[in-house]
Design a protein around this motif. Sequence first.
Motif, PDB file in Angstrom:
ATOM      1  N   TRP A   1     -10.528   0.214   0.792  1.00 10.70           N
ATOM      2  CA  TRP A   1      -9.188   0.572   1.279  1.00 10.70           C
ATOM      3  C   TRP A   1      -8.914   2.056   1.091  1.00 10.70           C
ATOM      4  CZ3 TRP A   1      -4.684   2.528  -0.927  1.00 10.70           C
ATOM      5  CH2 TRP A   1      -3.545   2.449  -0.127  1.00 10.70           C
ATOM      6  N   HIS A   2      -9.368   2.561  -0.082  1.00  5.57           N
ATOM      7  CA  HIS A   2      -9.137   3.987  -0.353  1.00  5.57           C
ATOM      8  C   HIS A   2      -9.886   4.883   0.627  1.00  5.57           C
ATOM      9  CE1 HIS A   2      -6.584   4.192  -3.918  1.00  5.57           C
ATOM     10  NE2 HIS A   2      -7.124   3.040  -4.265  1.00  5.57           N
TER      11      HIS A   2
ATOM     12  N   SER B   1       0.679   5.460   0.755  1.00  2.65           N
ATOM     13  CA  SER B   1      -0.102   6.629   1.177  1.00  2.65           C
ATOM     14  C   SER B   1       0.747   7.868   0.966  1.00  2.65           C
ATOM     15  CB  SER B   1      -0.456   6.521   2.656  1.00  2.65           C
ATOM     16  OG  SER B   1      -1.173   5.340   2.877  1.00  2.65           O
TER      17      SER B   1
ATOM     18  N   GLY C   1      -6.749   8.353   6.896  1.00  4.16           N
ATOM     19  CA  GLY C   1      -5.314   8.558   6.673  1.00  4.16           C
ATOM     20  C   GLY C   1      -4.522   8.418   7.972  1.00  4.16           C
TER      21      GLY C   1
ATOM     22  N   VAL D   1      -2.816   0.770  -4.036  1.00  2.00           N
ATOM     23  CA  VAL D   1      -2.689  -0.505  -3.329  1.00  2.00           C
ATOM     24  C   VAL D   1      -2.523  -1.634  -4.331  1.00  2.00           C
ATOM     25  CG1 VAL D   1      -5.177  -0.934  -3.201  1.00  2.00           C
ATOM     26  CG2 VAL D   1      -3.670  -1.895  -1.441  1.00  2.00           C
TER      27      VAL D   1
ATOM     28  N   THR E   1     -10.107   4.185   3.821  1.00  2.64           N
ATOM     29  CA  THR E   1      -9.511   4.044   5.158  1.00  2.64           C
ATOM     30  C   THR E   1      -9.000   5.400   5.621  1.00  2.64           C
ATOM     31  OG1 THR E   1      -8.536   2.094   4.147  1.00  2.64           O
ATOM     32  CG2 THR E   1      -8.012   2.464   6.459  1.00  2.64           C
TER      33      THR E   1
ATOM     34  N   GLY F   1       0.843  -1.192   0.000  1.00  2.00           N
ATOM     35  CA  GLY F   1       0.000   0.000   0.000  1.00  2.00           C
ATOM     36  C   GLY F   1       0.877   1.241   0.000  1.00  2.00           C
TER      37      GLY F   1
ATOM     38  N   TYR G   1      -1.501  11.136   5.942  1.00  2.71           N
ATOM     39  CA  TYR G   1      -0.994  10.310   4.842  1.00  2.71           C
ATOM     40  C   TYR G   1      -2.190   9.532   4.294  1.00  2.71           C
ATOM     41  CZ  TYR G   1       3.577  11.707   6.363  1.00  2.71           C
ATOM     42  OH  TYR G   1       4.667  12.464   6.681  1.00  2.71           O
ATOM     43  N   GLN G   2      -2.672   9.951   3.121  1.00  2.40           N
ATOM     44  CA  GLN G   2      -3.902   9.398   2.556  1.00  2.40           C
ATOM     45  C   GLN G   2      -3.601   8.166   1.706  1.00  2.40           C
ATOM     46  OE1 GLN G   2      -6.988  10.369   2.859  1.00  2.40           O
ATOM     47  NE2 GLN G   2      -6.729  12.301   3.949  1.00  2.40           N
ATOM     48  N   PRO G   3      -4.429   7.088   1.869  1.00  2.00           N
ATOM     49  CA  PRO G   3      -4.235   5.909   1.033  1.00  2.00           C
ATOM     50  C   PRO G   3      -4.352   6.299  -0.443  1.00  2.00           C
ATOM     51  CG  PRO G   3      -5.855   5.505   2.751  1.00  2.00           C
ATOM     52  CD  PRO G   3      -5.535   6.959   2.798  1.00  2.00           C
ATOM     53  N   THR G   4      -3.319   5.968  -1.236  1.00  2.00           N
ATOM     54  CA  THR G   4      -3.284   6.447  -2.617  1.00  2.00           C
ATOM     55  C   THR G   4      -3.252   5.313  -3.644  1.00  2.00           C
ATOM     56  OG1 THR G   4      -2.037   8.329  -1.753  1.00  2.00           O
ATOM     57  CG2 THR G   4      -2.110   8.108  -4.126  1.00  2.00           C
TER      58      THR G   4
END
Length: 604
Positions: A237-238, A212, A242, A226, A240, A210, A221-224
């Motif tokens: 997941w996106h 972020s 940060g 995966v 989730t 993953g 820190y944003q999920p970017t």
Amino acid sequence: MNVVTHLLNQKQSFGLLTALFETTPLSLSYLDTEFRYVLASHALAQLAGKTPAELLGTTPFDDREGLETWLRPVLQQVLDSGQPYIEQAAALVQTGANPADESEKFWNINYTPVYDENDVPLGILTILEDVTAQVLQRRQLEEAASEATTRAAQLEVHQTELQIAQRLSDETQAALLELAAAATGVINLKQLVNRIVEIVAQVSGCNRVGLSLYQPVSAEYQPTAVYGLETEQVAEWHQTPGVRRDPTSPYDQMFFVQHQPLILDFEQVREAARQQGTEIPNPYGIKNLMMLPLVQSSEVMGILSLDYAGQYHDFSQSETAILTGMARLSAITIQNVRLLAEANEAATLREANRLKDEFMSLVAHELRNPLTTIKGYTQMTQRQLKKAGITSIQTRYLDTIIEQAERMARLVEDLLDLSKIEAGRFELRCKECDLAALTKRTLEFFQTSTATHQLSLTFFPSPDHALFTGWYDSDRLAQVVNNLLSNAIKYSPQGGPIEVRLQRQTLTQISLPTASQPNDSQLEAIHFSVKDQGIGIPLSQQGNLFERFYRALNSQESGLPGLGLGLHISSQIIAQHQGQMWLESAGENQGSTFHFWVPVTNTN
Ligand code: ADP
């Protein structure tokens, strides 16, 4: 029947046997059925610290209870069964005369029963062979062998590590090439981060990766991107939340300050959070995971995390090293793509700007002619009406129309000039030009337009026109002087003196702004300046005043009309003449002085 038994059975051989026992270096004895020594060799007697004669009639376990419990049943068994007892390398403690001499010894033991011809047991022949040296040697060998095995195992681990490293380095090279391609801007940021997670998964062999990225707005820190989740899990997941920094956590320092990779046992992390009253969900069944910082200019711009979907993974040193390298590379590549995107944006902006300039020039051209027509016809009407008898109100109306048409025409001219400057098409038409005369004319014109300002003109060293004549674009310099004088009047609405000076000086004699020191300080120049007592210019905005469309706040607030183009164009005109324009103002309401110099050029 063995040889010894045979010999023992032969009465006549007994003497021979005694002689043998006395002389043999072996530890031999012959015990009767009560296990008393009948014969004992010197070597054996020595073990007990006695002579063979002293041993006779005693048992091997006299005064040695510990030995008796083990030896008596063994000997009894030998007699009863008729089977010899043989034991290799038995460990027995040898008791010497002095207890300090006690040492562990190893013996090969052989207890053989002896019978007469009617198979009636006569006794037991004992043979003890001291094999301590061999045993110790064997032990040493065994220890050495086991050490060698451990070494070999370690070596194997090393080799596996090396193989992993080799595999990793091969794949890393491929990954490097790909990331380098990405860095050249072949792909955009979204594609890049998706590719990074794929590559990291390939290189490390892990199941899920993953990435972020830091978002300054939310400071998270944003999920970017995966890799490795089921399609239906990706969207979730996106969503989730940060990751935020938590300076109270011991990991924070390690990860965000020291930039070390973290290997976390996820259950432990959850348990620790639980104790703090927070429940961290684990929808993806993470066992342990590695988190790597994406560092750019000493800042963690993103987090790369990888795990082995429901399995613990022992992250090896070489894996960690390679992945750290990959994380570094990824950070650089992401940064490159971002910069490239910004550059593209700038290029798009430039293009938009060009189109705007083109548009502006078109509009200005189209406006110019109708304005000339309006002005012309108004002046004609004014003249005719004057003959027919015009009221003062009518005169004022017509004056206003002419004034506004002129103002508009000036604005249109400014816009046209600006578009020429932006397009790099701004050219001078130089000819011999008397700046003294030009300034004088302009000043006289402006003096007629104002009753509240007192305009003055000073020449230095003397009003000698020859000193102020050069090879200039007179229309353009007139435009500059116009702009500066009209500003001096406009931005001193209370009226007051306006001092214009025209000086012939070398550059050293002119007090130029500190930032600009001329290359040739002996250069002869004409120095023009205009000083007013008006609204002045706030110090913080003085640096921007020559930018296009820039207006100081105080001028906007005082409601004085303007577009912020005149100074920009004027400074360009002066720059085209290889001169320089600058200003001085002690601040708001402190008045202003605008200066320029142009080099004195040969008029021939
Ligand atoms: P405009 O007068 O149309 O706004 P200029 O480019 O001539 O455009 O001037 C830019 C800005 O510089 C003005 O808006 C004003 O804020 C400031 N400025 C220019 N001349 C003076 C002056 N003599 N006194 C105070 N401010 C001035």
